[in-house]
Design an enzyme around this catalytic site. Structure first.
Site, PDB file in Angstrom:
ATOM      1  N   PHE A  60       0.839  -1.206   0.000  1.00 53.26           N
ATOM      2  CA  PHE A  60       0.000   0.000   0.000  1.00 53.26           C
ATOM      3  C   PHE A  60       0.874   1.255   0.000  1.00 53.26           C
ATOM      4  CE2 PHE A  60      -2.355  -3.420   2.056  1.00 53.26           C
ATOM      5  CZ  PHE A  60      -3.510  -3.453   1.289  1.00 53.26           C
ATOM      6  N   HIS A  61       1.836   1.260  -0.893  1.00 54.00           N
ATOM      7  CA  HIS A  61       2.659   2.450  -1.057  1.00 54.00           C
ATOM      8  C   HIS A  61       3.326   2.424  -2.435  1.00 54.00           C
ATOM      9  CE1 HIS A  61       5.682  -0.423   0.751  1.00 54.00           C
ATOM     10  NE2 HIS A  61       6.379   0.020  -0.273  1.00 54.00           N
ATOM     11  N   ALA A  62       3.914   3.552  -2.777  1.00 55.76           N
ATOM     12  CA  ALA A  62       4.781   3.643  -3.956  1.00 55.76           C
ATOM     13  C   ALA A  62       6.088   4.264  -3.484  1.00 55.76           C
ATOM     14  CB  ALA A  62       4.126   4.508  -5.028  1.00 55.76           C
TER      15      ALA A  62
END
Ligand code: TYD
Length: 134
Positions: free
Chosen positions: A51-53
């Site tokens: 749940f990130h970049a």
């Protein structure tokens, strides 16, 4: 074009079993200098991660045991892929939102990273990610 960029590593299996060699290079290899290695294992049932970049970090994820499902999202479309082959790594470029789901009990996900750990390189807010790529 697919969001999933696969790297097929050299497999050196023989009658004794399997062995995979991972090298840095152009062909069938990791396309960056590896500055960090980490692995995700013993993930509890039903748990999702990621749940990130990343702003700059590039990574290659290799399921050395078991399997998990990775969702890649470049801000325009999403793609679902299974990581289930220890001879195939998934290249995750910068500015790619990722989520990991459905870890098998035995999953060991090895991750090769282009940079040292830097919390400042993370984008953990999806709207902020979209604003960065659109
Ligand atoms: P986190 O980013 O939540 O993992 P995931 O994206 O897979 O859900 O990382 C969990 C914790 O570990 C968090 O406190 C940051 C820390 N961490 C490091 O210190 N070094 C690392 O290389 C990584 C990947 C995480």
């Amino acid at each position: 074009m697919s969001l999933a960029k696969w790297i097929d590593f050299q497999s050196l299996g023989d009658e004794r079993g399997s062995l995979v060699a991972v090298e840095i290079g152009q062909e069938k290899a990791v396309p960056f200098a590896i500055r960090r290695v980490y692995y995700i294992y013993r993930t509890e049932p039903g748990i999702s991660r990621g749940f990130h970049a990343h702003k700059a970090l590039r990574q290659v994820a290799i399921p050395v045991a078991g399997r998990c499902r990775m969702v890649l999202d470049d801000g325009f479309r999403q793609e679902d892929v299974w990581l289930d082959n220890p001879t195939r790594g998934l290249l995750i470029d910068s500015m790619m939102w990722r989520e990991m789901h459905d870890f098998s009990k035995d999953c060991v996900l090895l991750v090769l990273a282009s940079e040292h750990y830097d919390e400042g390189d993370y984008i953990r807010d999806y709207e902020q990610f979209l604003a960065g790529v659109r």
